[in-house]
Enzyme design. Structure first.
Site, PDB file in Angstrom:
ATOM      1  N   SER A 166      30.212  76.690  43.261  1.00 52.07           N
ATOM      2  CA  SER A 166      31.264  77.583  43.740  1.00 52.07           C
ATOM      3  C   SER A 166      31.707  77.201  45.161  1.00 52.07           C
ATOM      4  CB  SER A 166      30.755  79.026  43.752  1.00 52.07           C
ATOM      5  OG  SER A 166      31.682  79.845  44.417  1.00 52.07           O
ATOM      6  N   SER A 182      33.462  79.401  46.908  1.00 56.74           N
ATOM      7  CA  SER A 182      33.704  80.668  47.604  1.00 56.74           C
ATOM      8  C   SER A 182      32.960  80.774  48.947  1.00 56.74           C
ATOM      9  CB  SER A 182      33.345  81.847  46.699  1.00 56.74           C
ATOM     10  OG  SER A 182      34.268  81.890  45.629  1.00 56.74           O
ATOM     11  N   THR A 196      31.752  85.533  38.934  1.00 56.96           N
ATOM     12  CA  THR A 196      32.469  84.497  38.217  1.00 56.96           C
ATOM     13  C   THR A 196      31.816  84.293  36.856  1.00 56.96           C
ATOM     14  OG1 THR A 196      33.330  82.251  38.399  1.00 56.96           O
ATOM     15  CG2 THR A 196      31.210  82.646  39.468  1.00 56.96           C
ATOM     16  N   LYS A 199      32.484  88.033  34.265  1.00 61.54           N
ATOM     17  CA  LYS A 199      33.722  88.763  34.580  1.00 61.54           C
ATOM     18  C   LYS A 199      34.001  89.961  33.656  1.00 61.54           C
ATOM     19  CE  LYS A 199      36.377  85.332  37.114  1.00 61.54           C
ATOM     20  NZ  LYS A 199      37.668  84.658  37.203  1.00 61.54           N
ATOM     21  N   ASP A 214      42.531  87.667  40.547  1.00 64.37           N
ATOM     22  CA  ASP A 214      43.067  86.368  40.101  1.00 64.37           C
ATOM     23  C   ASP A 214      44.598  86.389  40.020  1.00 64.37           C
ATOM     24  OD1 ASP A 214      40.636  85.044  39.919  1.00 64.37           O
ATOM     25  OD2 ASP A 214      40.297  85.671  37.856  1.00 64.37           O
ATOM     26  N   GLY A 263      43.597  81.686  27.108  1.00 67.02           N
ATOM     27  CA  GLY A 263      42.171  81.955  27.326  1.00 67.02           C
ATOM     28  C   GLY A 263      41.982  83.053  28.361  1.00 67.02           C
TER      29      GLY A 263
HETATM   30  P1  ATR Z   1      39.394  80.156  30.502  1.00 64.43           P
HETATM   31  O1  ATR Z   1      38.638  81.432  30.641  1.00 64.43           O
HETATM   32  O2  ATR Z   1      39.140  79.175  31.599  1.00 64.43           O
HETATM   33  O3  ATR Z   1      40.847  80.351  30.217  1.00 64.43           O
HETATM   34  P2  ATR Z   1      38.866  79.752  27.709  1.00 64.43           P
HETATM   35  O4  ATR Z   1      38.894  81.217  27.502  1.00 64.43           O
HETATM   36  O5  ATR Z   1      37.826  78.949  26.987  1.00 64.43           O
HETATM   37  O6  ATR Z   1      38.708  79.419  29.239  1.00 64.43           O
HETATM   38  O7  ATR Z   1      40.321  79.152  27.365  1.00 64.43           O
HETATM   39  C1  ATR Z   1      40.607  77.798  27.458  1.00 64.43           C
HETATM   40  C2  ATR Z   1      42.091  77.580  27.122  1.00 64.43           C
HETATM   41  O8  ATR Z   1      42.348  76.174  27.035  1.00 64.43           O
HETATM   42  C3  ATR Z   1      42.501  78.154  25.766  1.00 64.43           C
HETATM   43  O9  ATR Z   1      43.869  78.495  25.828  1.00 64.43           O
HETATM   44  C4  ATR Z   1      42.251  76.975  24.836  1.00 64.43           C
HETATM   45  O10 ATR Z   1      42.929  77.026  23.619  1.00 64.43           O
HETATM   46  P3  ATR Z   1      42.206  77.716  22.343  1.00 64.43           P
HETATM   47  O11 ATR Z   1      42.290  79.203  22.575  1.00 64.43           O
HETATM   48  O12 ATR Z   1      42.991  77.274  21.161  1.00 64.43           O
HETATM   49  O13 ATR Z   1      40.781  77.216  22.340  1.00 64.43           O
HETATM   50  C5  ATR Z   1      42.798  75.860  25.704  1.00 64.43           C
HETATM   51  N1  ATR Z   1      42.288  74.546  25.301  1.00 64.43           N
HETATM   52  C6  ATR Z   1      41.074  74.020  25.568  1.00 64.43           C
HETATM   53  N2  ATR Z   1      40.976  72.776  25.050  1.00 64.43           N
HETATM   54  C7  ATR Z   1      42.174  72.505  24.436  1.00 64.43           C
HETATM   55  C8  ATR Z   1      42.711  71.375  23.712  1.00 64.43           C
HETATM   56  N3  ATR Z   1      41.994  70.266  23.537  1.00 64.43           N
HETATM   57  N4  ATR Z   1      43.981  71.464  23.262  1.00 64.43           N
HETATM   58  C9  ATR Z   1      44.722  72.580  23.441  1.00 64.43           C
HETATM   59  N5  ATR Z   1      44.269  73.672  24.114  1.00 64.43           N
HETATM   60  C10 ATR Z   1      43.012  73.641  24.586  1.00 64.43           C
END
Ligand code: ATR
Length: 285
Positions: A22, A24, A71, A75, A111, A138
Site C-alpha cells: 500500500s 497510503s 482496502t 471494503k 473512491d 467490477g
Molecule cells: P475490481 O474490484 O478491481 O474492479 P474485479 O471486481 O475483479 O476487480 O473486476 C475486474 C474487472 O476487470 C471486471 O470488470 C472484469 O470483467 P468480468 O466482470 O467479466 O470478470 C474485468 N476484466 C478482468 N480481466 C479481463 C479480461 N481479460 N478481459 C475483459 N475484462 C476483464
C-alpha cells in the site's frame, strides 16, 4: 511500558490482507510531516477472519486508533461491521474510510470523490458532457459510476465482459445507467464525452484491445483508474489519436484526503511534490 508520547499521538492506519504494497502511508506521512502534526499512519495487516475482532477493539478503545482506511479484501465487510454508513457507502455497498464518533464506527467511501476531485483539478471541463462510457463492471466500477452520475451525466454506458455484472450496476443505479457487452464499444463511442477504464486490463498492456476514440465528442476525456503503469495502453492510444487524457494516480491521492481531514482535522493539499514522491516509489518497485 508505553512510550509516554504514544498516548497523545493521533493514530490512523490502512488495513488489508495483504497490505505491504500500500502507498497510503507514503501519502499520509507526507501530509503529517508537511503540516507538523503529531500523528502516525501505519500499515495494519488484518486477516479477514480477525476483522470483526479488530473493529470490536476499535469500538471499545482497546485499539487506540482514531480511524483508518480499509482496502482489499475488507471494503464490503466493514459495511456490515460498521454502526453508521453514510449515504455514499450505503449506495455503493463498500467503504474504504472509517472514523470513530462518540464510540460509534462510521464509514464512507471516498473512491468516487477521489475520481471526481482528480478530474475537477486536472480537466475541469469533464463535467460539460452527458454521455459516458465506463469500461468494466467490477468493484472499482461502482464508485466511478456513482461519481459520474453525481457529476450530471445522464447517459452512462457500462460495458463488461460478463454482461450480467454490468446489468447489476444498471439495476442498482437506475435509469441513467445502461449495460452492454464489450463489443458494443464501437457504436457507443459516437458523441461520448468521457471514457473510463475501470478494469484490470490497463495493468497488462498486451490485453488492451485497439480502440478508436476519434468518434468521441469535442473536448472529450479518456481516463484510467489504473496507475501501474501510469500511462496505460488505453491512455497512450487515446493520446496518439489526439484526445485529452488523465492518468489514475491522482484518484489515489485525492481519495486519501477526506480521511486525513476527518482524523487529523486539516484539509491536505494534493500537490506536485506528493505526486513526485509516489511516482518515484512506483518507479523503484
Ligand atoms: P475490481 O474490484 O478491481 O474492479 P474485479 O471486481 O475483479 O476487480 O473486476 C475486474 C474487472 O476487470 C471486471 O470488470 C472484469 O470483467 P468480468 O466482470 O467479466 O470478470 C474485468 N476484466 C478482468 N480481466 C479481463 C479480461 N481479460 N478481459 C475483459 N475484462 C476483464
Amino acid at each position: 511500558m508505553r512510550d509516554s508520547r504514544e498516548t497523545c499521538l493521533t493514530k490512523a492506519f490502512v488495513a488489508g490482507y495483504p497490505i505491504r504494497h500500500s502507498r497510503s502511508p507514503l501519502i499520509h506521512n507526507y501530509w503529517l510531516s508537511k503540516r507538523g502534526i503529531e500523528g502516525s499512519y501505519e500499515l495494519k495487516e488484518v486477516h479477514p477472519d480477525t476483522l470483526a475482532q479488530f473493529i470490536g477493539k476499535m469500538r471499545s478503545g482497546e485499539e487506540r486508533f482514531i480511524g483508518g482506511n480499509f482496502t482489499i479484501p475488507h471494503k464490503e465487510a466493514i459495511c456490515r461491521l460498521a454502526d453508521v454508513l453514510d449515504p455514499v457507502a450505503e449506495e455503493i455497498g463498500a467503504a474504504n474510510t472509517l472514523w470513530i464518533e462518540e464510540g460509534r464506527i462510521h464509514v464512507t467511501n471516498t473512491d468516487g470523490y477521489g475520481f471526481a476531485a482528480n478530474l475537477d483539478s486536472t480537466y475541469p471541463q469533464w463535467g460539460m458532457h452527458k454521455k459516458a462510457i465506463i469500461y468494466g463492471a467490477g468493484g472499482a466500477s461502482r464508485a466511478v459510476v456513482q461519481a459520474v452520475r453525481d457529476k450530471g451525466y445522464t447517459e452512462i454506458h457500462v460495458l463488461n465482459r460478463t454482461v450480467a455484472r454490468a446489468q447489476e450496476l444498471s439495476d442498482h443505479f437506475g435509469e441513467k445507467v445502461f449495460a452492454h457487452p464489450l463489443d458494443a464499444l464501437g457504436e457507443l463511442m459516437k458523441g461520448s464525452g468521457l471514457f473510463v477504464n475501470t478494469t484490470s486490463l490497463g495493468m497488462k498492456d498486451d490485453q488492451v484491445p485497439d480502440i478508436d476514440f476519434t468518434q468521441m465528442a469535442e473536448g472529450a476525456l479518456v481516463t484510467d483508474i489504473v496507475y501501474v503503469p501510469l500511462k496505460t495502453r488505453f491512455l497512450s492510444q487515446a493520446e496518439e489519436q489526439g484526445l485529452a487524457t488523465v492518468d489514475g494516480l491522482g484518484m489515489l491521492l485525492h481519495q486519501a484526503a477526506p480521511g486525513f481531514e476527518k482524523w487529523f482535522g486539516q484539509k491536505p493539499d494534493v500537490d506536485e511534490e506528493l505526486r513526485t514522491i509516489i511516482v518515484k516509489d512506483l518507479e523503484a518497485h
